[in-house]
Scaffold this motif. Structure first.
Motif, mmCIF file in Angstrom:
data_model
loop_
_atom_site.group_PDB
_atom_site.id
_atom_site.type_symbol
_atom_site.label_atom_id
_atom_site.label_comp_id
_atom_site.label_asym_id
_atom_site.label_seq_id
_atom_site.Cartn_x
_atom_site.Cartn_y
_atom_site.Cartn_z
ATOM 1 N N TYR A 79 0.817 -1.209 0.000
ATOM 2 C CA TYR A 79 0.000 0.000 0.000
ATOM 3 C C TYR A 79 0.860 1.273 0.000
ATOM 4 O O TYR A 79 0.718 2.118 -0.893
ATOM 5 C CB TYR A 79 -0.973 -0.065 1.185
ATOM 6 N N PRO A 80 1.809 1.422 0.931
ATOM 7 C CA PRO A 80 2.633 2.644 0.907
ATOM 8 C C PRO A 80 3.441 2.780 -0.381
ATOM 9 O O PRO A 80 3.549 3.873 -0.935
ATOM 10 C CB PRO A 80 3.566 2.460 2.106
ATOM 11 N N LEU B 269 1.260 3.903 -3.220
ATOM 12 C CA LEU B 269 0.930 5.326 -3.054
ATOM 13 C C LEU B 269 2.070 6.201 -3.556
ATOM 14 O O LEU B 269 1.856 7.215 -4.223
ATOM 15 C CB LEU B 269 0.660 5.645 -1.576
ATOM 16 N N THR C 153 7.360 6.893 1.812
ATOM 17 C CA THR C 153 6.153 6.076 1.619
ATOM 18 C C THR C 153 5.314 6.042 2.887
ATOM 19 O O THR C 153 4.091 6.074 2.833
ATOM 20 C CB THR C 153 6.498 4.616 1.238
ATOM 21 N N ALA D 242 1.435 7.144 3.369
ATOM 22 C CA ALA D 242 0.422 6.164 3.734
ATOM 23 C C ALA D 242 -0.279 6.505 5.044
ATOM 24 O O ALA D 242 -1.470 6.275 5.191
ATOM 25 C CB ALA D 242 1.056 4.777 3.824
#
Lengths: 374, 556
Positions: B29-30, B33, B409, B413
């Motif tokens: 996820y991070p 992103l 990151t 996030a």
């Protein structure tokens, strides 16, 4: 009555076939030995029965419990199968003493301490390890480690004992000793054993029945004498007895049958009881070859002579055919000598390797050939 | 007749699903992103920010500097490390144990702490520079440590041990009979070295070399300490600068570029590691015959000893003496020394809370990292579950993500809902977990592989469920390995700088933050004392690890 049964078991590892259409049924109380070269799938079969490997398809029945069925989505985890197993490397837990190794299966079942103590005592004396309770595995000899592994597998009174080449890391003398030990334990416990090995002597010595495996298939199943006397295929013949394989055609000549070998030479067959004429494959054991100077039979040259003490092994060359013969130490021929060989017995074998388990009754007399002279 | 037909849910599959979910949240996820944000121009996909980044000459120069320093450091360390490894494993050099010990000391010295020592030696008023000026009557300091060359030299000094261990291992593992065979077929000593010995060790050396490249290009603290004062930027420091100017998107773009560089090196590293694994190994029974150095023995010994003493012991001694001086710069006499700096450390509220923070963050992160990597190692080596390859990849992937990139990151996030961790200690802890799990994994996978799977299978057949087998057999047998991995990760956490620097807030400062900003906060004397304490903790940790690896041998 069968205790363990596999039905149409299949297993692949990538492109390698480990088990194919594998059907086997072990009877209660027997020692069933699976014999085959390394990579033939025998360990995979054992591990599938134990639940350590998941077959791709098929069914496994233990007692009357279905423990694996791809169709029904059943796969009982190993700890619920009530199976004991002796691993090739023993797999003793190095951080636990002999006592704790052997008592672990009972402890995990929450059996009262007093019972555990009594049973461990009994088990250790069964495998003749009394007094070594406090030792760690690395303080034991190979044979002792083997006994601990056996005791650990036996103590929870499994319905089936699996043994995966248990003797292969022992030296020859110990191996024989442990083989006797296993037989003794089997006598005392009456346990059903499924035993995997690539050593045909071991298989012959231990088995009630032998199943010969090749490339994931069961090729022949039967009691040791039957496997030895009547190998079903060329593979079995070679694997069991380092047999000589003769390939040729049967002709009739002046009423007598003659085996015409592929190189053009022919062997007289005096008392013919061949079921078929035409192309055949015959297996002849080394001890069924007679060597003489008397001008009859197949002409051959002695290539090498090996003195084995109780016998002499010859390697012979007859035309393009290599033969191995084993005779009593009485008659001695020397290297390079021209001799004649006769086959006292030969068994026709199947050309294809697809498994077919013929019954011994059907074969008796029919397949037993007497070729040439007695 | 047929009983027990019941579908069972595989507990291992559940564990894997949970692991994958955790990694999706904290790694994938991070990272996604970061990638998305770098292309996001008012909600549309565009390269505008990349154009902007490359339009600034500082960024282009920084990219060049990053590649240049990393390449030179890699080359230097491969030469130094391989040479030393050959001398120590294959020649009749004396005092090998001590050489190994000193190299190990260099290995465990955190590069940034070494840098503080080097600044005291080679800064403009440093001991060595002033001594040289006095000796040769120079008007300006002859050595400029605040330069790219300074960065290269310091990084090379602290990273060559990595090559040394890899090469020494490879050289002792290769079967000496291969060399004997070459000698028997008439090869000269030089021929054998270049055609047999080195090519066999080459995959291991190259894979370690790429690791050095990744470490150098990712290294923030040394590049910042030695580059920033003279405005020599590398990518890592540019990211930091962008973040300090609250240009998060620029930080993203630069992070993607840096990530691409280290990611490429990481893929190569994986390839080499794989090809090096099948190197011919000995059972260890036969030792290679040592090559006699002859009349070179004395000069080589003296040269090597002075190099190692100079690079590993001297900066540490400098730090030690600075930590004892009442005021830095005073002559080194007993009257000028005291333990005042150490006392001050334990009284200073900032350092105290930094020590407490680092301790708790490191312990937590190490715990989680070890659990994650243990379960991952278990699933990837002991099961055949589909998806285990992905799991393995996700756990090791952060190896290619440098500290500043990772910090970026994390900010992306956890700054916005659904989960706001920014400005809490948790953002640092999560970042530590992501950054350190690959290392925990690496130190755990060895013991895992050397443990025969049949030990656990025997437990199952004895009636133990998967969990019981884990508890009774696997965990006790792997305890030394697990503890080792915990300690190593803990030590990494204790000295971590870029992540804490970019993610900390008031009250969550760590030891790394204090070490990095010592000029503005606690001064040279106190920071030296703190550095000495960190080194002592590191040494203690490694001593325990050494003990543990010995105890592991006994079990087997």
């Amino acid at each position: 009555m069968s205790l363990a049964q596999t039905t149409n078991l299949h297993k692949r590892f990538g492109k390698t076939v480990a088990l194919e259409e594998f059907n086997l049924s072990a009877n209660i109380g027997e020692i069933l030995v699976l014999l085959g070269p390394s990579g033939c799938g025998k360990t995979t079969l054992l591990r599938s029965i134990a639940g350590l490997e998941r077959p791709d398809s098929g069914e496994i029945l233990l007692g009357n419990e279905l423990v694996f069925s791809e169709k029904r989505g059943v796969c009982t985890p190993p700890h619920l199968r009530r199976i004991g197993m002796v691993f090739q490397n023993y797999a003793l837990w190095p951080h636990l003493t002999v006592l704790r190794n052997v008592s672990y299966p009972l402890k995990i079942r929450r059996i009262p301490r007093a019972t555990i103590r009594r049973k461990v005592g009994e088990m250790l004396s069964l495998v003749q390890l009394d007094g070594l309770e406090r030792r760690y595995p690395h303080e034991l000899s190979g044979g002792q480690q083997q006994r601990v592994a056996l005791a650990r597998a036996l103590i929870m009174e499994p319905q089936l004992l699996l043994l995966d080449e248990p003797l292969s890391s022992l030296d020859a003398k110990l191996r024989e000793e442990m083989r006797e030990e296993l037989k003794r334990v089997h006598c005392k416990t009456g346990l059903t054993m499924l035993y995997v090995t690539h050593d045909q002597t071991e298989a012959m010595a231990l088995a009630d029945r032998i199943g010969v495996m090749e490339n994931g298939r069961l090729i022949q199943l039967g009691p040791p004498p039957e496997i030895y006397e009547y190998p079903g295929t060329e593979f079995v013949a070679r694997f069991i007895g380092t047999g000589n394989i003769l390939s040729g055609e049967v002709h009739s000549k002046n009423g007598d049958a003659v085996l015409a070998l592929e190189n053009g030479e022919s062997v007289p067959l005096s008392q013919v009881t061949l079921p078929t004429s035409g192309s055949v494959l015959l297996a002849v054991r080394p001890e069924e070859i007679a060597i003489s100077h008397n001008d009859r039979g197949l002409g051959a040259t002695i290539k090498s002579v090996t003195y084995l003490g109780n016998a002499i092994e010859y390697r012979l060359r007859a035309g393009e055919l290599d033969l191995r013969a084993r005779t009593d130490p009485g008659e001695i021929y020397s290297e390079g000598e021209q001799v004649f060989v006769n086959f006292s017995k030969a068994v026709p074998i199947s050309r294809c390797n697809k498994g077919s388990h013929r019954h011994p009754q059907k074969r008796k007399g029919r397949h037993h050939l007497l070729i040439g002279r007695e | 007749m047929v009983a027990g037909v019941r579908r069972r849910i595989e507990p291992r599959a559940i564990v894997m699903a949970i692991l994958l979910a955790v990694l999706l949240i904290i790694v994938v996820y991070p990272l996604s992103l970061l990638l998305l944000h770098s292309f996001d121009i008012h909600g549309e996909f565009a390269f505008a920010k990349y154009h902007e980044a490359f339009a600034k000459p500082q960024n282009v120069i920084a990219l060049g500097n990053s590649l240049y320093t990393s390449a030179v450091v890699t080359l230097l360390t491969v030469l130094i490390g391989t040479g030393m490894a050959w001398l120590i494993t294959r020649s009749d050099l004396p005092f090998k144990r001590y050489f190994r010990g000193l190299i190990f000391l260099t290995f465990i010295t955190p590069p940034y702490i070494g840098t503080i020592g080097w600044i005291q030696l080679l800064g403009r008023a440093g001991y060595l520079n002033t001594a040289l000026m006095r000796c040769f009557h120079l008007s300006s300091p002859p050595i400029e440590i605040y330069s790219l060359e300074g960065i290269i030299a310091v990084m090379a000094i602290y990273l060559y041990p990595l090559i040394f261990w890899a090469a020494a291992n490879a050289l002792t593992r290769t079967d000496p009979s291969l060399e004997d065979a070459a000698a028997a077929s008439g090869g000269t000593r030089w021929k054998i070295l270049t055609t047999i010995t080195l090519p066999l060790a080459l995959p291991s050396i190259l894979s370690a070399g790429l690791l050095v490249f990744i470490h150098t290009i990712a290294c923030f603290s040394v590049a910042a300490a030695l580059g920033l004062p003279t405005r020599h930027y590398v990518l890592a420091t540019r990211i930091y600068a962008a973040l300090s100017h609250y240009d998060v998107q620029m930080a993203c773009v630069l992070s993607v570029i840096l990530g691409a560089c280290s990611g490429g090196a990481f893929l190569l590293h994986k390839a080499f590691t794989k090809s090096g694994r099948y190197i011919t190994t000995t059972s260890g029974s036969k030792r290679p015959e040592l090559i006699k150095l002859g009349h070179w023995r004395l000069p080589v010994t003296v040269g090597l000893l002075s190099f190692i003493l100079f690079t590993s012991v001297l900066p540490l001694l400098t730090l030690l003496s600075a930590s004892l001086l009442k005021v830095w710069g005073l002559p080194l006499t007993l009257q000028n020394m005291s333990l005042g700096n150490y006392l001050m450390i334990f009284q200073d509220p900032l350092i105290g809370s930094a020590l407490r923070n680092s301790l708790s963050f490191a312990v937590l992160a190490a715990g989680v990292a070890v659990i994650l990597s243990f379960l991952t190692a278990y699933i990837s080596t002991r099961t055949k579950l589909t998806g285990r390859g992905l799991l393995d990849l996700l756990v090791t992937l952060p190896l290619a993500i440098s500290g500043p990139v990772l910090a970026t990151t994390m900010i992306l996030a956890w700054m916005k809902p659904p989960l706001v961790l920014y400005n809490t200690p948790w953002i640092i802890i999560v970042a530590y977990v992501v950054a350190f799990t690959p290392f925990a994994m690496r130190s755990l996978s060895g013991p895992f592989r050397s443990l025969d799977p049949s030990l656990e299978e025997a437990a199952w057949l004895s009636g133990a469920s998967w969990g019981h087998g884990l508890r009774d057999i696997l965990l006790p047998l792997l305890k030394p390995g697990i503890l080792t991995s915990f300690i190593l990760v803990f030590l990494m956490g204790m000295r971590e700088i870029p992540i804490s620097l970019m993610l900390h807030t008031q009250g969550t400062e760590t030891v790394g933050v204090v070490l990095f900003s010592f000029r503005e906060t606690i001064g040279v004397e106190a920071v030296s004392a703190l550095a000495v304490i960190v080194i002592l903790i590191t040494l203690a940790g490694h001593l325990i690890v050494g003990r543990l690896s010995k105890s592991r041998e006994v079990v087997r």
